[in-house]
Design a protein around this motif. Structure first.
Motif, PDB file in Angstrom:
ATOM      1  N   VAL A   1       0.704  -1.163   0.055  1.00  0.00           N
ATOM      2  CA  VAL A   1       0.150   0.110   0.008  1.00  0.00           C
ATOM      3  C   VAL A   1       0.837   1.258  -0.108  1.00  0.00           C
ATOM      4  CG1 VAL A   1      -1.723   1.249   1.202  1.00  0.00           C
ATOM      5  CG2 VAL A   1      -2.001  -0.998   0.830  1.00  0.00           C
ATOM      6  N   ILE A   2       2.030   1.067   0.741  1.00  0.00           N
ATOM      7  CA  ILE A   2       2.806   2.433   1.021  1.00  0.00           C
ATOM      8  C   ILE A   2       3.140   2.477  -0.677  1.00  0.00           C
ATOM      9  CG2 ILE A   2       5.075   3.195   1.895  1.00  0.00           C
ATOM     10  CD1 ILE A   2       4.436   1.677   4.335  1.00  0.00           C
ATOM     11  N   ILE A   3       3.977   1.831  -1.215  1.00  0.00           N
ATOM     12  CA  ILE A   3       4.517   1.917  -2.548  1.00  0.00           C
ATOM     13  C   ILE A   3       3.288   2.048  -3.822  1.00  0.00           C
ATOM     14  CG2 ILE A   3       5.583   0.708  -4.409  1.00  0.00           C
ATOM     15  CD1 ILE A   3       7.012  -0.962  -2.374  1.00  0.00           C
ATOM     16  N   ALA A   4       2.394   1.495  -3.583  1.00  0.00           N
ATOM     17  CA  ALA A   4       1.029   1.693  -4.685  1.00  0.00           C
ATOM     18  C   ALA A   4       0.687   3.036  -4.427  1.00  0.00           C
ATOM     19  CB  ALA A   4       0.311   0.718  -4.502  1.00  0.00           C
TER      20      ALA A   4
ATOM     21  N   GLU B   1      -4.098  -6.684  -4.688  1.00  0.00           N
ATOM     22  CA  GLU B   1      -4.652  -6.431  -6.068  1.00  0.00           C
ATOM     23  C   GLU B   1      -3.780  -5.114  -6.594  1.00  0.00           C
ATOM     24  OE1 GLU B   1      -8.740  -5.967  -5.557  1.00  0.00           O
ATOM     25  OE2 GLU B   1      -8.926  -7.799  -4.138  1.00  0.00           O
ATOM     26  N   TYR B   2      -2.992  -4.446  -5.802  1.00  0.00           N
ATOM     27  CA  TYR B   2      -2.422  -3.223  -6.537  1.00  0.00           C
ATOM     28  C   TYR B   2      -1.332  -4.131  -7.429  1.00  0.00           C
ATOM     29  CZ  TYR B   2      -4.133  -0.012  -3.068  1.00  0.00           C
ATOM     30  OH  TYR B   2      -4.915   0.629  -2.410  1.00  0.00           O
TER      31      TYR B   2
ATOM     32  N   ALA C   1       5.713  -0.437 -10.880  1.00  0.00           N
ATOM     33  CA  ALA C   1       4.254  -0.400 -11.264  1.00  0.00           C
ATOM     34  C   ALA C   1       4.311  -1.374 -12.453  1.00  0.00           C
ATOM     35  CB  ALA C   1       3.441   0.865 -11.091  1.00  0.00           C
ATOM     36  N   SER C   2       3.457  -2.196 -12.429  1.00  0.00           N
ATOM     37  CA  SER C   2       3.079  -3.123 -13.957  1.00  0.00           C
ATOM     38  C   SER C   2       2.207  -2.402 -14.621  1.00  0.00           C
ATOM     39  CB  SER C   2       2.423  -4.466 -13.335  1.00  0.00           C
ATOM     40  OG  SER C   2       3.415  -5.225 -12.461  1.00  0.00           O
TER      41      SER C   2
ATOM     42  N   ASP D   1     -11.400  -0.773   0.599  1.00  0.00           N
ATOM     43  CA  ASP D   1     -12.112  -2.245   0.332  1.00  0.00           C
ATOM     44  C   ASP D   1     -11.152  -2.953  -0.624  1.00  0.00           C
ATOM     45  OD1 ASP D   1     -14.487  -1.461   1.591  1.00  0.00           O
ATOM     46  OD2 ASP D   1     -15.231  -0.560  -0.224  1.00  0.00           O
ATOM     47  N   LYS D   2     -10.256  -2.606  -1.059  1.00  0.00           N
ATOM     48  CA  LYS D   2      -9.008  -3.409  -1.753  1.00  0.00           C
ATOM     49  C   LYS D   2      -7.971  -4.037  -1.055  1.00  0.00           C
ATOM     50  CE  LYS D   2      -6.637  -2.321  -6.293  1.00  0.00           C
ATOM     51  NZ  LYS D   2      -6.252  -1.430  -7.177  1.00  0.00           N
ATOM     52  N   ASP D   3      -7.718  -5.290  -1.512  1.00  0.00           N
ATOM     53  CA  ASP D   3      -6.788  -6.075  -0.817  1.00  0.00           C
ATOM     54  C   ASP D   3      -5.437  -5.542  -1.265  1.00  0.00           C
ATOM     55  OD1 ASP D   3      -4.825  -8.274  -0.879  1.00  0.00           O
ATOM     56  OD2 ASP D   3      -6.363  -8.970   0.497  1.00  0.00           O
ATOM     57  N   PRO D   4      -4.500  -5.379  -0.379  1.00  0.00           N
ATOM     58  CA  PRO D   4      -3.089  -4.868  -1.105  1.00  0.00           C
ATOM     59  C   PRO D   4      -2.595  -5.522  -1.968  1.00  0.00           C
ATOM     60  CG  PRO D   4      -3.519  -4.748   1.446  1.00  0.00           C
ATOM     61  CD  PRO D   4      -4.754  -5.239   0.842  1.00  0.00           C
TER      62      PRO D   4
END
Length: 167
Positions: free
Chosen positions: A85-88, A104-105, A166-167, A99-102
């Motif tokens: 989460v910190i990176i994304a 999933e980034y 980041a993909s 609501d997003k699972d980490p």
């Protein structure tokens, strides 16, 4: 659990410390301004907790609107999830979605100290094919690391160095 502080935007009112949504809800009704009016808007500040939780608060720009999701994440997420989460959110421009699972980034994280070490790992893993041992001493890992820097970046989070993209 992190210790947070709710600082009223109305400077004539006094803020309060809290570490749970329930504590916030209970204490948020008490602050009054000089005119006796109830204060409704607060700046949420990270006060105390571990370094990873502090960096998470900074990455998501901790606010009154997202502190409940932040506290839940601090409680249930593992370190790698907080790191994602910190990176994304903090580095790659993703929005914080409670609501997003980490997982999933759409980012890749590698636990290496720098891009050169990452380049060495990729060569060792055979990403460039089989390089004969007698040629390997002549391979320019620094140039390969510079090429990797087009898509990959280095970051330090809570004292841990890593490479991500980041993909």
């Amino acid at each position: 659990m992190p210790q947070l502080f709710a600082q009223p935007y109305d400077l004539s009112a006094t803020g309060f410390y809290f570490d749970s949504v329930e504590a916030f809800d209970t204490k948020a009704n008490a602050p009054r301004n000089n005119y006796g009016q109830r204060v409704e808007e607060f700046e949420i500040q990270f006060i105390d907790g571990d370094e990873l939780d502090c960096e998470l608060a900074g990455a998501i720009s901790l606010t009154q609107a997202n502190f409940a999701a932040y506290l839940e994440g601090c409680e249930v997420w593992e370190e790698w999830q907080k790191t994602h989460v910190i990176i994304a959110v903090g580095e790659c421009g993703y929005g914080f979605d409670s609501d997003k699972d980490p997982s999933e980034y759409d980012i890749d994280v590698y636990h290496v100290d720098n891009l050169r070490e990452f380049a060495e790992q990729l060569v060792e893993d055979g990403i460039l094919g089989d390089i004969p041992d007698n040629i390997l001493p002549y391979f320019d890992f620094d140039a390969f690391a510079r090429d990797l820097s087009v898509e990959y970046s280095e970051i330090t989070i809570a004292g841990d160095r890593m490479v991500y993209r980041a993909s």
